[in-house]
Motif scaffolding. Structure first.
Motif, short mmCIF file in Angstrom:
data_model
loop_
_atom_site.label_atom_id
_atom_site.label_comp_id
_atom_site.label_asym_id
_atom_site.label_seq_id
_atom_site.Cartn_x
_atom_site.Cartn_y
_atom_site.Cartn_z
N VAL A 27 -30.93 -8.42 22.65
CA VAL A 27 -30.40 -7.97 21.40
C VAL A 27 -31.24 -8.29 20.52
O VAL A 27 -31.81 -7.61 19.36
N ARG A 28 -32.44 -9.51 20.49
CA ARG A 28 -33.52 -8.79 19.72
C ARG A 28 -34.46 -8.15 19.71
O ARG A 28 -34.60 -7.33 18.77
N LEU A 29 -34.19 -7.26 21.16
CA LEU A 29 -35.58 -6.18 21.34
C LEU A 29 -34.57 -4.73 20.61
O LEU A 29 -35.48 -3.94 19.80
N VAL A 30 -33.61 -4.90 20.69
CA VAL A 30 -31.85 -3.81 20.26
C VAL A 30 -32.54 -3.83 19.00
O VAL A 30 -32.55 -2.67 17.95
N ALA A 31 -32.54 -5.12 18.03
CA ALA A 31 -32.19 -5.55 16.64
C ALA A 31 -33.46 -5.01 16.11
O ALA A 31 -33.66 -4.22 14.64
N ASP A 32 -34.83 -4.56 16.49
CA ASP A 32 -36.27 -4.61 16.50
C ASP A 32 -36.44 -2.61 16.54
O ASP A 32 -36.87 -2.46 15.24
N ALA A 151 -24.82 0.34 10.93
CA ALA A 151 -24.25 1.02 11.69
C ALA A 151 -25.57 0.10 12.84
O ALA A 151 -24.54 -0.25 14.14
N SER A 152 -25.97 -0.52 12.23
CA SER A 152 -27.26 -1.86 13.20
C SER A 152 -26.25 -2.84 13.64
O SER A 152 -26.47 -2.91 14.91
N ARG A 153 -25.77 -3.51 12.48
CA ARG A 153 -24.61 -4.46 13.18
C ARG A 153 -24.02 -4.23 14.09
O ARG A 153 -23.20 -5.41 15.21
N ALA A 154 -23.54 -3.33 13.67
CA ALA A 154 -22.27 -3.79 15.00
C ALA A 154 -22.85 -3.21 15.84
O ALA A 154 -21.76 -3.37 17.13
N GLN A 155 -23.82 -2.07 16.72
CA GLN A 155 -24.37 -2.14 17.93
C GLN A 155 -25.11 -3.21 18.11
O GLN A 155 -24.64 -3.67 19.55
N ILE A 156 -25.19 -4.10 17.15
CA ILE A 156 -25.83 -5.53 17.79
C ILE A 156 -24.65 -6.06 18.41
O ILE A 156 -24.58 -6.89 19.04
N ALA A 157 -23.63 -6.31 17.78
CA ALA A 157 -22.42 -7.13 17.87
C ALA A 157 -21.73 -6.19 19.29
O ALA A 157 -21.35 -7.20 20.21
N LEU A 158 -21.72 -5.10 19.59
CA LEU A 158 -21.30 -4.41 20.33
C LEU A 158 -22.64 -4.94 21.95
O LEU A 158 -21.30 -5.59 22.70
N ARG A 162 -21.01 -7.73 24.85
CA ARG A 162 -21.07 -7.59 26.36
C ARG A 162 -22.08 -8.11 27.22
O ARG A 162 -21.58 -8.71 28.15
N VAL A 163 -22.94 -8.81 26.35
CA VAL A 163 -23.70 -9.62 27.15
C VAL A 163 -22.91 -11.49 27.69
O VAL A 163 -22.98 -11.36 28.65
N ARG A 164 -22.19 -11.69 26.55
CA ARG A 164 -20.74 -12.88 26.95
C ARG A 164 -19.78 -12.43 28.03
O ARG A 164 -20.07 -13.27 28.95
N ARG A 165 -19.36 -11.62 28.32
CA ARG A 165 -19.03 -10.46 28.80
C ARG A 165 -19.58 -10.70 30.69
O ARG A 165 -19.24 -11.35 31.57
N VAL A 166 -20.79 -10.16 30.29
CA VAL A 166 -21.96 -10.37 31.53
C VAL A 166 -21.73 -11.89 32.57
O VAL A 166 -21.73 -11.99 34.04
N ALA A 167 -21.90 -12.36 31.26
CA ALA A 167 -22.20 -14.04 31.76
C ALA A 167 -21.64 -14.69 31.94
O ALA A 167 -21.07 -15.43 33.38
#
Length: 527
Positions: A27-32, A151-158, A162-167
């Motif tokens: 998430v940090r990498l995507v946000a950056d 838009a960036s916030r929406a993509q990060i939330a998405l 997905r990370v939570r579902r995978v975990a």
């Protein structure tokens, strides 16, 4: 809990944590990445709109016609495309269009070429300010470029969702896979457990038969179990030998002590029944009592020392200076027999790795034996004993052997008796000893990995006892050097022939073994 279950639970708990940690990093990498891309877009739009903004400021400062100003404004706003633009001059906002926060939104005080985040009206905006130099008085200003951060916030939330579902999905899946893999991997361990569960060293001689599995932990555990079982066997054997030694001690003591005790009882009964006994006769009876008492005490001491030798362990061995032990033994013998002539020659600094009390037993008994045969009994004129200690190099490896020779001037030992004088309780009819002195010598020489033999005295009548044990002349032996004792120490238990063979099987390092040029015979002269 089984090992496979423990592994499954551990993996099932660890994997979601790893997924969450990796997701947080993602998430940090995507946000950056999104922010970097958005900042690049803002800089690009600002660079395109800056020339039009400069012309608009100039037209406004020169009071150009409204049509000219509107044309300049349209050109600037058209270059902005999908971002919001706001041009601020000396007198306030000159033009604004596109998505942007309200006029009351807190903007950075100073213009900077680095995009910043501004929050206004519950939304985040990415803001870039560019200073505009009009080149004339009243034509300077600032161009603000805005882009909504939704838009960036929406993509990060998405990505977070997905990370939570995978975990959540990784926990049971990884646990099941870990359980299956651990069950398969631990199969050799279960087989080893089944093999060892049927072993009972107390009632069966069957031991662990393990085929290497290629799994280091399982093979190491199997080797450890084998080592433990072998140590159990060794200790069980030593315990059995100790019990046999105790039984033999009891049997030998009861058998050998019967005669002196009966003799003492007879003499005591004579003294009790005949108080009027003549002084000469009473003195003879008391002399016999003292003699039998001394013999009884000596026999008990010898049996005790023989039992100690059978039970001694390697931990009792250490560096011993042979010359010191020899001089101490000779000095003690001179005190007890002041009229005897005892000559000692030795090599200083000659060390062996041994048990000092055992080496003292060897020297004491050999010197006493030689003195008895050299005419040194109490009441006689004295005796002559010559003791020599030298060192010999053996083999190409440079191993050293300490050679001890004890010579007397007695009648010597006939060849027919040289195979018997080391047997238990073998002594001459007129011997004052217990018949165990040279048995102790043979026992201790065998424990020290050496050999002993009986020869004729080279320069005249008499006997020579020669003892050879491994030695070290280049310093003190290392205390960590391992000592190998005979596997069976049964001098108090075994028959004479068995004792002789047992000793012959344990020559020391660098000392010729059985069948070599120096025979390994154990004898006893009746001390």
């Amino acid at each position: 809990m089984r090992l496979s279950t423990r592994i499954a639970i551990a993996v099932g708990l660890t994997t979601p944590l790893l997924v969450l940690a990796a997701g947080w990093l993602l998430v940090r990498l995507v946000a950056d990445d999104l922010q970097t891309r958005e900042d690049a877009r803002l800089r690009e739009r600002a660079a395109v709109a800056a020339p039009d903004a400069r012309r608009l400021l100039r037209a406004t400062a020169a009071d150009r016609p409204a049509a000219v100003e509107q044309a300049r404004e349209r050109q600037m706003l058209t270059s902005g495309l999908d971002v919001g633009l706001r041009l601020v001059g000396p007198d306030g906002t000159v033009s604004s269009a596109g998505p942007q926060p309200g006029a009351d939104a807190p903007l950075p005080v100073q213009a900077a070429p680095v995009p910043r985040t501004v929050r206004a009206g519950g939304e985040n905006w990415r803001v870039l300010s560019t200073p505009i130099k009009g080149g004339r008085a009243g034509a300077d200003g600032t161009l603000w470029v805005f882009s909504p951060d939704a838009a960036s916030r929406a993509q990060i939330a998405l990505v977070r969702a997905r990370v939570r579902r995978v975990a959540l999905l990784a926990a049971p899946v990884s646990g099941l896979l870990a359980w299956a893999v651990a069950t398969r991997v631990s199969r050799p361990l279960r087989l080893l457990q089944r093999r060892t569960s049927g072993l009972d060293p107390r009632c069966s001689a069957t031991r662990l038969d393990h085929t290497p599995t290629g799994i280091a932990e399982v093979d190491d555990l199997a080797r450890t179990l084998r080592t433990v079982l072998s140590r159990y066997d060794e200790q069980a054997a030593r315990t059995a030998e100790a019990l046999a030694t105790a039984r033999s001690f009891s049997a030998a003591a009861s058998h050998e002590l019967r005669t002196p005790l009966m003799s003492m009882q007879t003499n005591l009964e004579i003294l009790t029944a005949h108080p009027e006994l003549a002084a000469d006769d009473r003195g003879q009876v008391l002399h016999d009592l003292r003699h039998e008492h001394a013999r009884l005490l000596g026999l008990i001491v010898m049996l005790r020392e023989l039992g100690r030798g059978d039970l001694i362990e390697a931990e009792a061995f250490g560096p011993v200076d042979l010359v010191d032990v020899l001089e101490a033994s000779a000095a003690d013998l001179r005190r007890r027999h002041p009229r005897a002539r005892i000559e000692v020659t030795g090599v200083p600094g000659l060390y062996v790795r041994g048990w000092e009390p055992g080496l003292r037993i060897v020297l004491d008994n050999l010197l006493t034996n030689a003195l008895v045969h050299g005419g040194g009994r109490e009441g006689e004129s004295g005796g002559s004993v010559e003791v020599a200690l030298r060192v010999e190099r053996v083999g190409e490896s440079g191993g050293a052997v300490a050679v001890l020779t004890v010579d007397d001037r007695g009648p010597g030992v006939p060849d027919r008796l040289r195979d018997k004088i080391f047997e238990r309780f073998h002594r001459r009819p007129d011997s004052p000893g217990s018949g165990l002195g040279l048995t102790l010598v043979a026992q201790q020489v065998a424990l020290h990995g050496g050999r002993i033999r009986v020869l004729d005295r080279p320069d005249g009548p008499g006997a020579r006892f020669e003892v050879r044990v491994p030695a070290q002349v280049d310093g003190v032996p290392d205390a960590a050097t391992e000592v190998t004792l005979p596997p069976h120490r049964d001098w108090l238990i075994a028959t004479a022939e068995r004792s002789r063979v047992s000793g012959a099987e344990v020559p020391g390092p660098g000392v010729p073994g059985p069948g070599a040029s120096v025979p390994h015979d154990f004898h006893k002269d009746g001390s």
